[in-house]
Design an enzyme around this catalytic site. Structure first.
Site, PDB file in Angstrom:
ATOM      1  N   GLU A  71       1.772  -0.408  -5.045  1.00 45.99           N
ATOM      2  CA  GLU A  71       0.798   0.421  -5.328  1.00 45.99           C
ATOM      3  C   GLU A  71       1.520   2.055  -5.427  1.00 45.99           C
ATOM      4  OE1 GLU A  71      -3.175   2.985  -4.063  1.00 45.99           O
ATOM      5  OE2 GLU A  71      -1.595   2.489  -2.518  1.00 45.99           O
ATOM      6  N   ASP A  91       0.802  -1.210   0.050  1.00 44.61           N
ATOM      7  CA  ASP A  91      -0.117   0.000   0.032  1.00 44.61           C
ATOM      8  C   ASP A  91       0.987   1.260   0.019  1.00 44.61           C
ATOM      9  OD1 ASP A  91      -2.830   1.030   0.463  1.00 44.61           O
ATOM     10  OD2 ASP A  91      -1.779   2.082   2.188  1.00 44.61           O
TER      11      ASP A  91
HETATM   12  C1  GLC Z   1      -4.172   3.105  -0.484  1.00 47.73           C
HETATM   13  C2  GLC Z   1      -5.522   2.263  -0.398  1.00 47.73           C
HETATM   14  C3  GLC Z   1      -6.396   3.234   0.260  1.00 47.73           C
HETATM   15  C4  GLC Z   1      -6.146   4.003   1.249  1.00 47.73           C
HETATM   16  C5  GLC Z   1      -4.822   4.325   1.442  1.00 47.73           C
HETATM   17  C6  GLC Z   1      -4.001   4.611   2.751  1.00 47.73           C
HETATM   18  O1  GLC Z   1      -4.281   4.142  -1.561  1.00 47.73           O
HETATM   19  O2  GLC Z   1      -5.763   1.702  -1.525  1.00 47.73           O
HETATM   20  O3  GLC Z   1      -7.846   2.632   0.097  1.00 47.73           O
HETATM   21  O4  GLC Z   1      -7.185   4.831   1.950  1.00 47.73           O
HETATM   22  O5  GLC Z   1      -3.890   3.742   0.727  1.00 47.73           O
HETATM   23  O6  GLC Z   1      -3.920   3.417   3.407  1.00 47.73           O
END
Ligand code: GLC
Length: 532
Positions: free
Chosen positions: A256, A205
């Site tokens: 991500e 993440d």
């Molecule tokens: C990422 C996740 C999202 C979350 C954020 C903070 O972007 O996909 O859902 O709110 O991180 O952890």
């Protein structure tokens, strides 16, 4: 000049060309009747994923959490929240998924923890606690920086003893200090904890946000960003890669990474770092052939430079569902461009989403399917303000809850056998035609299109080892071949176009008009064998 992608050997690791299905556990299936999805529900519905034919499941966070950000605020990375079940159930799910031929990917959230995490509790309780060094605490009368948070708003909250702590997301998600060896050691151990339980990969993440410039400079155009994509972050992933490489069976690290610069993005995918990262450039791209082609080329070039597989992502739990996006006048997606409430043509959006499925499932690399996309679900834009749970709503006036609505499984009315109780977010009554049951066996349904496309993708050699080459096409049309005899043609123009010479049509996203391809339609074709 046609461009070529290098042919990769057929014995490639699974993550190079897998179809990966994102399960959002709160909304997949409810096994215990409390209106919230859980592991028992997922285990009961695993057959849906085998029938769909996907290769792997990515599980959004299921750890103990106060749910300030739907589980992305983790209080304990080595356990399961009671609302979802137990660690033993998670282990059983991993075993059952493997037995069904499905790999498992878990979500790790290293940028921050929950404010209920024991480290933060100790840090907050005592200004002299060594745990303060694990976070970003700063003294002072005024806020240390004027940084804007990822959900909008400020990034610092004051403690009772007058210090400030940093949180790029909500105050309930304090950022960890990745300059501290204790933080690194802890996450390396968490990685091992899940790899030891047999997971095949982790999704990381907010992977580009971990490191911060300790001098806390302002965000200034033309200067390195103080918390986006600092060079130091790469050492974190090199260390993780050294760990994952010690495990048998091709474990994958998937980042991500939201970065507009394709070259900086590709740095994360160098051979000793992450295996793959989500392609948000493709997700946000307009439904327009020229822009799509440029985006695909950018993607292929950036990945080829580091030898990593591209990924093709249309939706996830953070973005407006693409049936809705593609039904709007502006078909792009960006958090900075709030299109909520603007007119949507769901028929057009659905037609385009069907064509987009054939596009994303035939490009070279791995494809991601967000739960419900295979059912053609649209964004629920009619959630009452007092039912909205997403913390982004208060800060940006946009909620991500509309794409997180529980799945419709069967029956004619909500809760569509998602649960026996009222679901945690309301399902549109119109989803009665979009349940798994209603679509099964209907050859014109989105579900049967996904099933057929994924089945065909698995069997089609050109879609695994075949080079991708752009073919000549009319304006507004994308056409490419994979290997010697497979082609995909996507008509993004406003008029029907002639199909190229072909032996047979393998799959079409909508009815053809004789040998013409109607607007917003895609086909997979078997080409005549080339003169050999
Ligand atoms: C990422 C996740 C999202 C979350 C954020 C903070 O972007 O996909 O859902 O709110 O991180 O952890």
């Amino acid at each position: 000049m046609p461009r070529k992608q290098e042919i990769v050997a057929e014995s490639q690791p699974w993550w190079r060309d897998a179809v990966i299905y994102q399960v959002y556990p709160r909304s997949f299936a409810d096994g215990d009747g409390d209106g919230i999805g859980d592991i028992a529900g997922i285990r009961r519905r695993l057959g849906h994923l085998s029938d769909l034919g996907v290769d792997a499941i990515w599980m959004s966070p299921w750890y103990p959490s106060p749910m300030a950000d739907a589980g992305y605020d983790v209080a304990d990375f080595r356990d399961i929240d009671p609302v979802f079940g137990t660690l033993a159930e998670a282990e059983a799910l991993i075993t059952e998924a493997h037995a069904a031929g499905l790999r498992m990917i878990v979500d790790i959230v290293p940028n921050h923890v929950s404010s209920a995490h024991p480290w933060f509790r100790k840090a907050l309780a005592d200004p002299r606690a060594p745990e303060r060094d694990l976070f970003w605490f700063r003294p002072g009368e005024t806020m240390p920086t004027a940084w804007v948070g990822e959900f909008g708003g400020t990034t610092w909250t004051r403690t009772a003893d007058g210090a400030w702590y940093l949180h790029l997301f909500t105050p309930e998600q304090p950022d960890l200090n990745w300059g501290h060896p204790g933080v690194r050691a802890e996450f390396e151990d968490i990685l091992r904890f899940w790899l030891d339980r047999g997971v095949d990969g982790v999704r990381i993440d907010s992977a580009a946000l971990l490191c911060k410039d300790p001098t806390l400079p302002p965000v200034t155009e033309g200067r390195p960003h103080p918390f986006h994509d600092l060079d130091e972050v790469h050492e974190v992933y090199r260390a993780w890669r050294r760990i994952s490489d010690t495990y048998p069976g091709d474990r994958a690290l998937i980042g991500e990474v939201w970065l507009p610069d394709a070259e900086r993005f590709a740095h994360y995918l160098r051979p000793d770092e992450l295996h793959a990262a989500f392609n948000f450039d493709f997700l946000g791209c307009a439904w327009e052939a020229g822009k799509m082609r440029a985006c695909i080329d950018r993607t292929l070039d950036a990945h080829a430079a580091v030898g990593a597989p591209p990924t093709w992502v249309l939706s996830n739990h953070d973005v407006t569902r693409h049936v809705t996006r593609y039904g709007r006048a502006d078909t792009t997606f960006s958090f900075d461009n709030n299109l909520d409430g603007t007119p949507v043509d769901l028929e057009q959006g659905t037609r385009r989403a069907r064509a987009a499925a054939l596009l994303s499932l035939s490009l070279p690399g791995a494809a991601y399917v967000y739960q419900g996309e295979e059912l053609g679900l649209w964004e629920n834009e009619n959630i009452a303000a007092d039912q909205i749970q997403d913390p982004m709503y208060a800060r940006r006036g946009h909620t991500r809850d509309g794409c997180r609505v529980p799945l419709p499984w069967s029956g004619d009315a909500p809760p569509f056998e998602f649960s026996t109780a009222e679901p945690w977010l309301p399902q549109p009554a119109e989803w009665k035609d979009r349940t798994v049951q209603a679509q099964t066996g209907d050859p014109s349904s989105m579900l049967e299109l996904y099933r057929a496309a994924i089945r065909m993708r698995r069997a089609e050699p050109g879609l695994h080892a075949g080079a991708m080459t752009w073919a000549d096409a009319a304006p507004g049309v994308l056409a490419y071949t994979r290997g010697p005899d497979f082609a995909c043609v996507v008509n993004m123009s406003g008029a029907a176009v002639a199909l190229p010479d072909h032996d047979s049509c393998l799959l079409a996203s909508g009815p053809l008009d004789g040998v013409r391809l109607p607007p917003d339609t895609a086909v997979w074709l078997r080409l005549p064998a080339r003169g050999q």
